[in-house]
Design an enzyme around this catalytic site. Structure first.
Site, PDB file in Angstrom:
ATOM      1  N   ALA A 587      -9.988   5.788  -8.396  1.00 28.14           N
ATOM      2  CA  ALA A 587      -9.608   7.082  -8.954  1.00 28.14           C
ATOM      3  C   ALA A 587      -8.619   7.777  -8.032  1.00 28.14           C
ATOM      4  CB  ALA A 587     -10.855   7.948  -9.144  1.00 28.14           C
ATOM      5  N   TYR A 588      -8.899   7.705  -6.732  1.00 27.95           N
ATOM      6  CA  TYR A 588      -8.017   8.366  -5.761  1.00 27.95           C
ATOM      7  C   TYR A 588      -6.662   7.664  -5.712  1.00 27.95           C
ATOM      8  CZ  TYR A 588      -6.348  10.371  -1.367  1.00 27.95           C
ATOM      9  OH  TYR A 588      -5.597  11.016  -0.415  1.00 27.95           O
ATOM     10  N   SER A 589      -6.683   6.343  -5.536  1.00 28.29           N
ATOM     11  CA  SER A 589      -5.424   5.615  -5.375  1.00 28.29           C
ATOM     12  C   SER A 589      -4.545   5.760  -6.613  1.00 28.29           C
ATOM     13  CB  SER A 589      -5.700   4.136  -5.091  1.00 28.29           C
ATOM     14  OG  SER A 589      -6.485   4.020  -3.916  1.00 28.29           O
ATOM     15  N   THR A 591      -4.604   8.165  -9.018  1.00 29.36           N
ATOM     16  CA  THR A 591      -4.097   9.523  -9.263  1.00 29.36           C
ATOM     17  C   THR A 591      -3.050   9.909  -8.214  1.00 29.36           C
ATOM     18  OG1 THR A 591      -6.002  10.426  -8.054  1.00 29.36           O
ATOM     19  CG2 THR A 591      -6.178  10.333 -10.458  1.00 29.36           C
ATOM     20  N   LYS A 592      -3.259   9.480  -6.975  1.00 29.48           N
ATOM     21  CA  LYS A 592      -2.250   9.791  -5.955  1.00 29.48           C
ATOM     22  C   LYS A 592      -0.955   9.033  -6.253  1.00 29.48           C
ATOM     23  CE  LYS A 592      -2.628  12.080  -2.608  1.00 29.48           C
ATOM     24  NZ  LYS A 592      -2.343  13.543  -2.428  1.00 29.48           N
TER      25      LYS A 592
END
Ligand SMILES: [Zn+2]
Length: 700
Positions: A587-589, A591-592
């Protein structure tokens, strides 16, 4: 005006300073601070005071001496060290000279300091030296200027203040004033004070308290006189209409853009200004009043601070408040007209300009607008605040004068001579940090990385709007930074997922400093879960902050910078995960990565407006002490479990996996932002990794 003298405080001043500098100078510092505490007497370094005594030199000779406020000192905060000691016996002999120009006078004063390390004595030093009185106080009291700046001012001064106060016609500050004051003093034995027309007040006494309280007594007589003549002033409405604040937000960035000057540097073509509003009920009543325009175009109250305000403000009466494009065009055109007029004024007086004094830019420092109030500009925050405070007092005094008489200021030639006075220019010399005059907004400011970026930008002179969710972490950060950087930092509550809140945050900064030049898109959240276990809600929460938040912030920055018209920089805090994603970090990778892509697209779209968009990609910033990284609070436990490490072990693990074996800090990220913000290279759409060297994550 009430005396602030306190026996206890006077005793404390003697206890604090007396043992090293003597009681006389200790009390001199004490009552100087009492004068400085009253903004109806002096503003921002105005006014000066002195005390006479004797000095024993290294050979044991006793010399007549005087300690006078050094140039650049502020009476409100002065200490004994802020006074320059001079050889009084020598300076007194200068009175016999037929003339002495400012340059030569300054040299004489510096050459006769008692301590070579002392500051430069005030321009008005010889006035103090030529009077025989022990304590001498000089202020630019508003109430006294209300009397002196009228047609028939000398008679009014006598009517208001009585026979024991001398009224001296205007004389140029410097040697001519010093001689005129001494002559007038000798011609009127027994006087208690002297008013200098269109300049201010001087009082004296055998002790510090007497000189100080005479100032207050004379100023009180002036206040009473004005009050009696004027009657009750009409009360200004207390509440400011919402529309007024909306106008400030709309106008300030356009005006700030129009007031930027060319720098001659292709990479940083604009030297920006700071714009602060003066939007008070009193200022509005002035500009909205029937005679506002006419009074605004009268000369300034005194020649003090001319270099901060210029002789005349710019008056704009917009026809198109509701049409942003037309309003912007009107403002730019008005600034151009002002510049043309200023060049003509310089042309009229070119022959009198002293050699070696640089010409000021032709732009206004004070802009008055009916329906808005005033916007005041300067190359840095302090200069803008000085211009604002002087304007507030000038408007009030002019309104009083209009109510009881006819305003009369100094002739233009005198104003020019004082604006291009070498002393004034020495005072205004700008302390140039690399980001002085630039305004930055940092989102996610209260986090480990965000706070490090704020600090780095502040250390290099920027004004910083620290933006984060409303609450204690933001409040704590602002309190901590304000302790070191004062009013150069403000906290701006922002929820980056709300378009309205993002717009509101830009409006707040524009209404505080005029606009924004650097936006650091740093707010972000993390979540740890394998894709098979990742809940859609969690993913969407990250998408809202990391993608939509970045989009809204970049979009608002782009609109704002286009309006300002002086380019700008956007720096997105990306991550090593964009290039080398990690398991359970989808999710982090993802969206970033989306935010990173948006920033690259912004670099394509905004280059034509000289807005550069770049990325910094940190890895493994754990943060320090109270400000541990929120991301690592999220990720750390899982990574520690996976590798069987404790917290310190995990930090070591990350340090050892990079090529340089470096511990990456928020300060490192701040320096990467600084690299872009200072435009060291012609670069946009690029990423600086701040990770100690991770070959798999190197952008390519
Ligand atoms: Zn003065």
């Amino acid at each position: 005006m009430k005396s602030r003298w306190s026996n206890a405080d006077a005793t404390a001043a003697i206890a604090r300073w007396g043992p090293t500098v003597g009681d006389d100078l200790a009390l001199r510092a004490y009552t100087s601070r009492l004068l400085g505490a009253e903004d109806g007497l002096v503003l921002h370094g105005g006014g000066n005071t002195s005390v006479k005594g004797s000095f024993v030199n290294r050979l044991g000779d006793h010399l007549d001496a005087m300690w006078v406020k050094a140039s650049g000192q502020d009476l409100a905060t002065i200490e004994p060290a802020g006074f320059a000691g001079v050889d009084l016996a020598y300076l007194r002999r200068l009175r016999a000279l037929p003339a002495l120009d400012d340059e030569a006078m300054a040299n004489e004063m510096r050459a006769h300091l008692l301590d070579a390390r002392g500051g430069t004595p005030s321009l008005e030093t010889l006035v103090h030296a030529f009077l025989p009185e022990k304590y001498v106080d000089h202020t630019h009291a508003d109430a006294v200027l209300t009397l002196t700046n009228q047609v028939g001012g000398e008679r009014i001064v006598r009517d208001a203040l009585g026979d024991d106060v001398i009224a001296l016609p205007y004389v140029r500050p410097g040697f001519p004033l010093a001689r005129a004051v001494a002559d007038a003093y000798e011609a009127h034995p027994g006087s208690r004070g002297m008013v200098w027309m269109r300049h201010g007040l001087m009082t004296w006494g055998p002790d510090a308290r007497a000189a100080y309280e005479t100032t207050l007594e004379i100023v009180t007589r002036a206040e009473d006189f004005v009050r009696r003549r004027r009657g009750k002033a009409p009360a200004a409405p207390r509440a400011l209409a919402k529309t007024v604040l909306a106008r400030v937000r709309a106008v300030a960035p356009v005006l700030r853009g129009a007031l930027a000057t060319p720098s001659g540097d292709a990479d940083r073509p604009h030297r920006r200004t700071v714009v602060v509003p003066l939007v008070t009920p009193e200022a509005l009543a002035f500009v909205n009043g029937a005679r506002g325009r006419e009074l605004a175009h009268t000369p300034p109250l005194t020649s003090d601070h001319l270099i901060r305000t210029k002789a005349l403000p710019l008056w704009i009466e917009p026809k198109a408040w509701d049409d942003p494009a037309a309003l912007a065009a009107e403002i730019r055109e008005a600034v151009r007209r002002y510049a043309t007029e200023y060049e003509k004024y310089l042309g009229r007086h070119a022959g009198r300009a002293p050699a070696g004094v640089a010409k000021l830019d032709a732009l206004p420092r004070v802009v008055l607008m009916p329906g808005l109030g005033a916007l005041c500009a300067g190359p840095d925050l302090r200069a803008a605040i000085v211009a604002r405070d002087i304007t507030a007092h000038a408007l009030a005094v002019k309104a009083d004068i209009a109510a009881i008489g006819t305003y009369e200021g100094l002739p233009e030639s005198e104003l020019f001579d004082m604006e291009y006075h070498t002393f004034q220019h020495a005072k205004a010399r700008r302390r140039d940090d690399v980001l002085t005059g630039e305004v930055a907004m940092v989102t996610g400011a209260a986090g480990a990385i965000g706070s490090g970026i704020c600090r780095t930008l502040l250390e290099h002179g920027a004004l910083v709007a620290a933006a984060d969710l409303r609450g204690k972490p933001l409040d704590d950060l602002v309190a901590e930074l304000a302790a070191g950087f004062g009013p150069r930092v403000i906290g701006v509550p922002i929820d980056v997922t709300s378009e309205a809140a993002v717009g509101e945050a830009f409006g707040t900064v524009a209404a505080t400093w005029g606009g924004v030049d650097l936006v650091v898109v740093n707010a972000g959240v993390a979540h740890v879960a394998g894709l098979a276990e990742l809940e859609l809600d969690a993913f969407q929460r990250l998408a809202r902050v990391n993608v939509e938040g970045a989009l809204l912030t970049i979009a608002a920055a782009a609109r704002h910078m286009r309006l300002q018209g002086t380019g700008g920089d956007i720096v997105l805090v990306s991550t090593k995960n964009v290039f080398a994603p990690g398991a359970k970090f989808g999710a982090y990778s993802a969206t970033k990565a989306a935010a990173h892509q948006l920033a690259r697209i912004a670099s394509l779209e905004l280059a034509e407006h000289d807005v550069r968009v770049n990325m910094v990609a940190p890895d493994a910033v754990f943060g320090d002490g109270a400000r541990r990284s929120g991301l690592w609070a999220e990720v750390g436990p899982d990574r520690m479990r996976a590798r069987g490490l404790d917290e310190a072990g995990l930090e070591d693990y990350y340090r050892n996996r990079n090529l340089l074996k470096a511990r990456v800090t928020a300060e490192h990220v701040g320096r990467a932002v600084l690299f872009f913000a200072t435009r060291q290279t012609p670069t946009t759409g690029a990423t600086i990794p701040v990770d100690g060297g991770l070959p798999d994550a190197t952008p390519r």
